[in-house]
Design a protein around this motif. Structure first.
Motif, PDB file in Angstrom:
ATOM      1  N   LYS A 170      81.647   2.500 -62.528  1.00 41.89           N
ATOM      2  CA  LYS A 170      81.176   0.531 -63.134  1.00 41.89           C
ATOM      3  C   LYS A 170      81.130  -0.233 -62.372  1.00 41.89           C
ATOM      4  O   LYS A 170      82.228  -0.963 -61.713  1.00 41.89           O
ATOM      5  N   THR A 171      80.046  -0.371 -62.649  1.00 40.36           N
ATOM      6  CA  THR A 171      79.738  -2.340 -62.102  1.00 40.36           C
ATOM      7  C   THR A 171      79.417  -3.031 -63.401  1.00 40.36           C
ATOM      8  O   THR A 171      78.789  -2.491 -64.530  1.00 40.36           O
ATOM      9  N   ALA A 172      78.767  -4.198 -63.228  1.00 44.54           N
ATOM     10  CA  ALA A 172      78.313  -5.332 -64.385  1.00 44.54           C
ATOM     11  C   ALA A 172      77.281  -4.939 -64.671  1.00 44.54           C
ATOM     12  O   ALA A 172      76.638  -5.033 -65.353  1.00 44.54           O
ATOM     13  N   GLN A 173      76.748  -4.669 -63.593  1.00 44.16           N
ATOM     14  CA  GLN A 173      75.047  -4.253 -64.185  1.00 44.16           C
ATOM     15  C   GLN A 173      74.729  -3.309 -64.887  1.00 44.16           C
ATOM     16  O   GLN A 173      74.328  -3.301 -66.382  1.00 44.16           O
ATOM     17  N   TRP A 174      75.712  -1.793 -64.635  1.00 46.73           N
ATOM     18  CA  TRP A 174      75.804  -0.964 -65.590  1.00 46.73           C
ATOM     19  C   TRP A 174      76.283  -1.304 -67.319  1.00 46.73           C
ATOM     20  O   TRP A 174      75.776  -0.949 -67.779  1.00 46.73           O
ATOM     21  N   GLU A 175      77.095  -1.951 -66.967  1.00 45.04           N
ATOM     22  CA  GLU A 175      78.070  -2.584 -69.057  1.00 45.04           C
ATOM     23  C   GLU A 175      76.643  -3.196 -69.851  1.00 45.04           C
ATOM     24  O   GLU A 175      76.792  -2.885 -70.235  1.00 45.04           O
ATOM     25  N   ALA A 176      76.048  -4.067 -68.753  1.00 48.55           N
ATOM     26  CA  ALA A 176      75.103  -4.683 -68.878  1.00 48.55           C
ATOM     27  C   ALA A 176      73.637  -3.462 -69.546  1.00 48.55           C
ATOM     28  O   ALA A 176      73.545  -4.246 -70.647  1.00 48.55           O
ATOM     29  N   PHE A 177      73.153  -2.969 -68.792  1.00 51.71           N
ATOM     30  CA  PHE A 177      72.836  -2.050 -69.494  1.00 51.71           C
ATOM     31  C   PHE A 177      72.908  -1.220 -70.533  1.00 51.71           C
ATOM     32  O   PHE A 177      72.413  -0.791 -71.427  1.00 51.71           O
TER      33      PHE A 177
END
Length: 68
Positions: free
Chosen positions: A56-63
């Motif tokens: 879980k990362t910020a980039q995945w959350e944005a995606f």
């Protein structure tokens, strides 16, 4: 003389190619049958590392937010 050598080389190369193809086919058949029988087609590794499929990362959350 040259024709005799050429025909000899052609026959020799043809025979060696057939022998190589036959032995390669036999080797593939024997290796595939032993692997598929024991592991049912699944490749089993010997790595001690745990496989991480998702972090879980910020980039995945944005995606994921953009894909909804």
């Amino acid at each position: 003389m040259k024709e005799e050598r050429r025909s000899f080389v052609k026959k020799t190369l043809g025979a060696s190619a057939l022998v190589a193809a036959g032995s390669a086919t036999a080797a593939m058949a024997s290796s595939n049958s032993s692997k598929s029988a024991s592991s049912n087609g699944v490749v089993i590794g010997k790595s001690p590392k745990k496989e991480i499929l998702y972090k879980k990362t910020a980039q995945w959350e944005a995606f994921y937010k953009a894909s909804y």
